[in-house]
Design a protein around this motif. Structure first.
Motif, PDB file in Angstrom:
ATOM      1  N   ARG B  80       0.855  -1.191   0.000  1.00 23.48           N
ATOM      2  CA  ARG B  80       0.000   0.000   0.000  1.00 23.48           C
ATOM      3  C   ARG B  80       0.891   1.242   0.000  1.00 23.48           C
ATOM      4  NH1 ARG B  80      -3.154  -2.266   5.319  1.00 23.48           N
ATOM      5  NH2 ARG B  80      -4.148  -4.093   4.336  1.00 23.48           N
ATOM      6  N   ALA B  81       0.360   2.355  -0.407  1.00 25.79           N
ATOM      7  CA  ALA B  81       1.142   3.598  -0.406  1.00 25.79           C
ATOM      8  C   ALA B  81       1.663   3.899   1.001  1.00 25.79           C
ATOM      9  CB  ALA B  81       0.285   4.752  -0.923  1.00 25.79           C
ATOM     10  N   ALA B  82       0.896   3.522   2.009  1.00 29.93           N
ATOM     11  CA  ALA B  82       1.302   3.772   3.398  1.00 29.93           C
ATOM     12  C   ALA B  82       2.496   2.930   3.826  1.00 29.93           C
ATOM     13  CB  ALA B  82       0.124   3.509   4.341  1.00 29.93           C
ATOM     14  N   ASP B  83       2.879   1.941   3.018  1.00 30.58           N
ATOM     15  CA  ASP B  83       4.063   1.133   3.325  1.00 30.58           C
ATOM     16  C   ASP B  83       5.351   1.845   2.941  1.00 30.58           C
ATOM     17  OD1 ASP B  83       2.333  -1.884   2.278  1.00 30.58           O
ATOM     18  OD2 ASP B  83       2.533  -1.021   4.294  1.00 30.58           O
ATOM     19  N   THR B  84       5.239   2.971   2.261  1.00 27.95           N
ATOM     20  CA  THR B  84       6.415   3.752   1.888  1.00 27.95           C
ATOM     21  C   THR B  84       7.189   4.151   3.135  1.00 27.95           C
ATOM     22  OG1 THR B  84       5.436   4.610  -0.152  1.00 27.95           O
ATOM     23  CG2 THR B  84       7.195   5.919   0.852  1.00 27.95           C
ATOM     24  N   ALA B  85       8.453   3.732   3.211  1.00 28.61           N
ATOM     25  CA  ALA B  85       9.278   3.937   4.399  1.00 28.61           C
ATOM     26  C   ALA B  85      10.647   3.337   4.131  1.00 28.61           C
ATOM     27  CB  ALA B  85       8.638   3.282   5.622  1.00 28.61           C
TER      28      ALA B  85
END
Lengths: 116, 110
Positions: B80-85
């Motif tokens: 998911r985009a929120a996994d960007t890290a």
């Protein structure tokens, strides 16, 4: 539900000045750590403590001192700051894993230090 | 010198794809841990795998450990985009030290 709290969050020093970073944890953890994070270098361990009154050197201890007078606090001191100490400093704490030594680390939000 | 080395250093994928990151280390370990760091924040623990374990799951995360090859992998499924890290592996050794690698920067495009 504070976890690990670092103060200050930001600081600018001049070369030769001294300062202390404070780390406090409210999880009754035995172990506490200070890391520094530089671009492209990941995290490097400066000093750590396995209990109140005890400290040990990590990978990059030179130029830093630490104290653990109380179980919940771990202080990192810079006696004479140098530009090479410009970095983001992270404190972490962990429980002792009886079988494996170091368990999961809980991190603070970091302290960004600039030395001019 | 750092114990763990992540590969690749950077990874860019589309939302819904799987992301695989690898970690290699040099000396024997007690456990291996994976952490996530969002930009400007502290690290957050994802999963710990002991030296006598071969695979572990947590939600969309799957970690494997091969002690004979001194390597581990982290798989994030259905990203998911929120996994960007940034994702870091850390190796636990005798003496209560945890040594971190340089990290993999993951970007998940929506």
């Amino acid at each position: 539900n504070a976890g690990v709290t670092q103060t200050p969050k930001f600081r600018v020093l001049k070369t030769g000045q001294s300062m202390t970073l404070l780390c406090a944890q409210d999880m009754n953890h035995e172990y506490m750590y200070w890391y520094r994070q530089d671009p492209g270098m990941g995290l490097r361990l400066i000093h750590y403590s396995v209990g109140e009154g005890t400290t040990a050197k990590g990978e990059v201890p030179d130029g830093y001192n630490v104290s653990r007078l109380k179980k919940q606090n771990f202080l990192l001191g810079l006696e004479s700051a140098a530009p090479s100490q410009t970095s983001v400093y992270f404190c972490a704490s962990s429980y002792r894993d009886r079988e494996q030594g170091t368990g999961e680390l809980f991190f603070g939000e970091g302290s960004r230090l600039t030395v001019l | 010198s750092q114990q763990g080395e992540e590969d690749p250093q950077a990874l860019s994928i589309q939302e819904g794809e799987n992301a695989t990151m690898n970690c290699s280390y040099k000396t024997s370990i007690n456990n291996l841990q994976w952490y996530r760091q969002n930009s400007g924040r502290g690290l957050v623990h994802l999963i710990l795998i002991r030296s006598n374990e071969r695979e572990k799951h947590s939600g969309r995360l799957r970690v494997t450990l091969d002690t004979s090859k001194k390597s581990s992998s982290l798989l994030i499924t259905a990203s998911r985009a929120a996994d960007t890290a940034s994702y870091f592996c850390a190796t636990g050794h005798a003496g209560n030290m945890l040594t971190f690698g340089g990290g993999t920067r993951l970007m998940v495009k929506p």
